[in-house]
Design a protein around this motif. Structure first.
Motif, PDB file in Angstrom:
ATOM      1  N   ASN A   1       0.998  -1.061   0.068  1.00 42.11           N
ATOM      2  CA  ASN A   1      -0.114   0.015   0.065  1.00 42.11           C
ATOM      3  C   ASN A   1       1.188   1.230  -0.052  1.00 42.11           C
ATOM      4  N   THR A   2       0.855   1.953  -1.143  1.00 43.12           N
ATOM      5  CA  THR A   2       2.051   2.879  -1.217  1.00 43.12           C
ATOM      6  C   THR A   2       1.627   4.163  -0.561  1.00 43.12           C
ATOM      7  N   MET A   3       0.100   4.299  -0.298  1.00 39.26           N
ATOM      8  CA  MET A   3      -0.373   5.481   0.379  1.00 39.26           C
ATOM      9  C   MET A   3      -1.453   5.134   1.186  1.00 39.26           C
ATOM     10  N   ALA A   4      -1.507   6.154   2.325  1.00 36.72           N
ATOM     11  CA  ALA A   4      -2.489   5.626   3.356  1.00 36.72           C
ATOM     12  C   ALA A   4      -3.518   7.118   3.623  1.00 36.72           C
ATOM     13  N   ASN A   5      -4.744   6.632   4.076  1.00 38.45           N
ATOM     14  CA  ASN A   5      -5.536   7.894   4.263  1.00 38.45           C
ATOM     15  C   ASN A   5      -5.122   8.879   5.078  1.00 38.45           C
ATOM     16  N   ALA A   6      -5.456  10.141   4.999  1.00 39.79           N
ATOM     17  CA  ALA A   6      -5.245  11.218   6.009  1.00 39.79           C
ATOM     18  C   ALA A   6      -6.407  12.171   6.290  1.00 39.79           C
ATOM     19  N   ASN A   7      -6.439  12.876   7.171  1.00 38.40           N
ATOM     20  CA  ASN A   7      -7.358  13.707   7.654  1.00 38.40           C
ATOM     21  C   ASN A   7      -7.371  14.959   6.674  1.00 38.40           C
ATOM     22  N   LEU A   8      -8.577  15.232   6.323  1.00 36.72           N
ATOM     23  CA  LEU A   8      -8.679  16.559   5.578  1.00 36.72           C
ATOM     24  C   LEU A   8      -8.509  17.893   6.586  1.00 36.72           C
ATOM     25  N   PRO A   9      -7.996  19.003   5.860  1.00 34.03           N
ATOM     26  CA  PRO A   9      -7.839  20.121   6.879  1.00 34.03           C
ATOM     27  C   PRO A   9      -9.165  20.605   7.127  1.00 34.03           C
ATOM     28  N   LEU A  10      -9.265  21.737   8.078  1.00 25.92           N
ATOM     29  CA  LEU A  10     -10.533  22.322   8.452  1.00 25.92           C
ATOM     30  C   LEU A  10     -10.871  23.182   7.277  1.00 25.92           C
ATOM     31  N   GLN A  11      -9.977  23.876   6.928  1.00 22.76           N
ATOM     32  CA  GLN A  11     -10.030  24.804   5.751  1.00 22.76           C
ATOM     33  C   GLN A  11      -9.801  23.944   4.581  1.00 22.76           C
ATOM     34  N   LYS A  12     -10.926  24.011   3.624  1.00 26.22           N
ATOM     35  CA  LYS A  12     -10.811  23.167   2.516  1.00 26.22           C
ATOM     36  C   LYS A  12     -10.755  24.010   1.133  1.00 26.22           C
ATOM     37  N   LYS A  13     -11.337  25.088   1.188  1.00 17.62           N
ATOM     38  CA  LYS A  13     -11.518  25.989   0.000  1.00 17.62           C
ATOM     39  C   LYS A  13     -10.304  27.200   0.030  1.00 17.62           C
ATOM     40  N   GLY A  14     -10.378  27.694  -1.293  1.00 18.66           N
ATOM     41  CA  GLY A  14      -9.511  28.886  -1.453  1.00 18.66           C
ATOM     42  C   GLY A  14      -8.056  28.907  -1.461  1.00 18.66           C
ATOM     43  N   TYR A  15      -7.212  27.664  -1.779  1.00 20.56           N
ATOM     44  CA  TYR A  15      -5.951  27.549  -1.498  1.00 20.56           C
ATOM     45  C   TYR A  15      -5.351  27.946  -2.868  1.00 20.56           C
TER      46      TYR A  15
ATOM     47  N   THR B   1       3.199   5.945   2.368  1.00 18.27           N
ATOM     48  CA  THR B   1       3.219   5.164   3.600  1.00 18.27           C
ATOM     49  C   THR B   1       4.953   5.150   4.003  1.00 18.27           C
ATOM     50  N   ARG B   2       5.908   5.116   2.938  1.00 19.49           N
ATOM     51  CA  ARG B   2       7.096   5.141   3.376  1.00 19.49           C
ATOM     52  C   ARG B   2       7.674   6.531   4.044  1.00 19.49           C
ATOM     53  N   GLU B   3       7.542   7.543   3.196  1.00 22.01           N
ATOM     54  CA  GLU B   3       8.200   8.821   3.719  1.00 22.01           C
ATOM     55  C   GLU B   3       7.391   9.704   4.777  1.00 22.01           C
ATOM     56  N   GLN B   4       5.943   9.227   4.734  1.00 23.89           N
ATOM     57  CA  GLN B   4       4.922   9.809   5.371  1.00 23.89           C
ATOM     58  C   GLN B   4       4.955  11.487   4.958  1.00 23.89           C
ATOM     59  N   TYR B   5       5.042  11.571   3.788  1.00 19.63           N
ATOM     60  CA  TYR B   5       4.789  12.972   3.135  1.00 19.63           C
ATOM     61  C   TYR B   5       3.232  13.075   2.806  1.00 19.63           C
ATOM     62  N   LEU B   6       2.645  14.325   3.304  1.00 18.92           N
ATOM     63  CA  LEU B   6       1.335  14.571   3.177  1.00 18.92           C
ATOM     64  C   LEU B   6       0.934  15.256   1.602  1.00 18.92           C
ATOM     65  N   TYR B   7      -0.056  14.582   1.318  1.00 20.40           N
ATOM     66  CA  TYR B   7      -0.594  15.098  -0.111  1.00 20.40           C
ATOM     67  C   TYR B   7      -1.905  15.415   0.125  1.00 20.40           C
ATOM     68  N   TYR B   8      -2.414  16.527  -0.680  1.00 22.22           N
ATOM     69  CA  TYR B   8      -3.620  16.873  -0.864  1.00 22.22           C
ATOM     70  C   TYR B   8      -4.256  16.703  -2.505  1.00 22.22           C
ATOM     71  N   LYS B   9      -5.304  16.076  -2.462  1.00 20.66           N
ATOM     72  CA  LYS B   9      -5.981  15.997  -3.892  1.00 20.66           C
ATOM     73  C   LYS B   9      -6.858  17.501  -4.170  1.00 20.66           C
ATOM     74  N   VAL B  10      -6.539  18.206  -5.177  1.00 14.46           N
ATOM     75  CA  VAL B  10      -7.182  19.535  -5.220  1.00 14.46           C
ATOM     76  C   VAL B  10      -7.851  19.662  -6.627  1.00 14.46           C
ATOM     77  N   THR B  11      -9.061  20.413  -6.825  1.00 19.38           N
ATOM     78  CA  THR B  11      -9.271  20.744  -7.920  1.00 19.38           C
ATOM     79  C   THR B  11      -9.601  22.397  -8.142  1.00 19.38           C
ATOM     80  N   ASP B  12      -9.151  22.693  -9.485  1.00 14.92           N
ATOM     81  CA  ASP B  12      -8.977  24.083  -9.544  1.00 14.92           C
ATOM     82  C   ASP B  12     -10.428  24.761  -9.664  1.00 14.92           C
ATOM     83  N   ASP B  13     -10.685  25.707  -8.626  1.00 15.90           N
ATOM     84  CA  ASP B  13     -11.947  26.216  -8.629  1.00 15.90           C
ATOM     85  C   ASP B  13     -12.501  26.872  -9.985  1.00 15.90           C
TER      86      ASP B  13
END
Length: 461
Positions: free
Chosen positions: A163-177, A221-233
């Protein structure tokens, strides 16, 4: 019944229903040492009664099946565990040459670098009943065949499912990045090195003023780097994964007592469970209104209910706005920078919780507690069990089995069996490794509340 094979300067004993079990490289030894080894082997064969054919007969295994794997690519990601080497072809075929040693593959398997995962893409079965997989490392350094057990479609032997990736919690702020540095931290269809030949997203229509909404989060899973999936508004065609350090929250670190309101989420006991700071924009104001410490929102905002909308959209994960307790103040009476705006929330209680059961991939039989160390299944906290729960009785998504619990050796990534004493007096402790591919397949139609079957495989050696 055993068969001896002379191959590439090595003599190997091969049991007729297995693969190569051991060998000695006589070419690498001095003449004197070679003679000692030859005499030792002859003595051993005479002692245990092995029946062998003449080495000059040059017996070799042959391939009886060779086909491309058809399962989803992400379900064919594997790690090497160092129990078997990598060859140009199945290791017991005529002319097979070693490409990577067991030691090298053990290092790849324990690596903290995601580029050293492997992707399996072909499977072959030999006349001795062994299964070999053709694999390629994500970094492209190694490509070849490795022993994978005796059941086609299940990764055993020198391979473990990954499993190369593992689920993580979303930030409270989700819009406007916004993207901080698109050239350095660009978007990926899959996070870089999380899949074989992961691709970058086409950013040719991206505009530097575009903002993004976060829809998913995961860690490597290995490096524990956090990634976000984002969509251009502003351009829904631009969607992908970006390193968390490559995005900036709206107006980050610019909140002051003259332009913001802090929303504090509290439970029924008045304890804070999360907070969000809303920075008011000039475009939110009435004509000629100004932002200043102590100003009432009802006096300066074009839309007096905007605070309610902001508070509702940013409720902490796992909570909902309370239906029994009201906010401490009306939105119109809230003042800038003076006091927190308190919102009462209730914890979300899952209605449908799926129990889990443990099964062996090779036999399909359920694993009993008596077969495991300490006679017990892994112990999960109530919080950890929430990954198997939902408020609605919908279908359990496959991504549930990407959770970090399935990569944690102290939880669900492996099960340690009870130790077994061998005939020669040694002790063997079996380890069963989580098989995501088999688990996802077995629970394809499972709904929350159903028992989920978790499958485990013991590598064949």
């Amino acid at each position: 019944m055993y068969n001896n094979i002379w191959e590439n300067g090595n003599i190997y004993l091969i049991r007729l229903n297995e693969e190569r079990i051991w060998g000695v490289d006589f070419m690498a030894l001095s003449f004197k040492k070679s003679m000692y080894f030859a005499l030792a082997i002859a003595a051993m064969i005479g002692t245990v009664g092995f029946t062998t054919t003449n080495a000059s007969a040059r017996s070799y295994a042959r391939i009886t099946s060779n086909q491309a794997l058809q399962t989803a690519p992400q379900n064919r990601n594997v790690t090497t565990n160092g129990t078997n080497a990598l060859y140009t072809k199945a290791g017991t075929l005529r002319g097979a040459r070693m490409l990577a040693s067991k030691n090298t593959l053990q290092q790849y398997g324990s690596s903290k670098n995601s580029s050293q995962y492997f992707r399996a893409y072909r499977v072959a079965t030999t006349s001795l009943g062994a299964v070999y997989y053709k694999i390629v490392s994500f970094n492209g350094v190694y490509r070849g065949w490795i022993y994978g057990g005796r059941v086609s479609g299940n990764f055993g032997g020198g391979l473990n499912p990954a499993n190369t990736m593992a689920n993580a919690n979303l930030p409270l702020q989700k819009k406007g990045y916004t993207l901080t540095n698109p050239e350095k931290y660009t978007l990926w269809v899959d996070p870089k090195w999380s899949q074989y030949k992961a691709k970058q997203v086409d950013m040719s229509t991206y505009n530097a003023s575009d903002t993004f909404t976060i829809t998913d989060a995961a860690v490597k899973t290995r490096e524990q780097y956090l990634y976000y999936k984002v969509t251009d508004d502003n351009n829904s065609a631009i969607v992908g994964w970006v390193y968390a350090g490559g995005v900036t929250a709206p107006n980050s670190q610019q909140a002051t007592n003259d332009n913001s309101v802090k929303i504090n989420y509290v439970n029924a006991a008045g304890q804070s469970v999360g907070a969000y700071t809303w920075i008011i924009q000039k475009t939110d104001l009435k004509a000629e209104a100004t932002l200043t410490n102590g100003a009432k929102l009802g006096d300066i905002l074009e839309n007096a209910t905007q605070l309610t909308d902001i508070a509702t959209k940013n409720v902490p994960t796992g909570y909902k706005i309370s239906s029994s307790q009201n906010p401490t103040n009306l939105p119109a009476n809230v003042t800038i920078g003076t006091n927190d705006y308190l919102i009462y929330v209730d914890a979300i209680t899952p209605n449908f919780l799926s129990p889990v059961a443990y099964y062996l991939t090779n036999t399909g039989q359920q694993i009993n507690p008596s077969q495991l160390k300490d006679n017990t299944y892994p112990i999960l906290t109530d919080a950890q069990m929430t990954i198997f729960s939902s408020q609605t009785q919908g279908t359990v998504p496959a991504k549930v089995f990407d959770n970090v619990l399935f990569s944690d050796p102290n939880k669900l990534s492996s099960l340690t069996g009870t130790s077994v004493k061998n005939a020669d007096g040694t002790t063997t402790t079996p380890i069963y490794y989580f098989n995501k591919q088999a688990t996802v397949s077995a629970n394809a139609n499972a709904k929350y509340g159903d028992t989920l079957k978790l499958y485990y495989t013991m590598p064949q050696r």
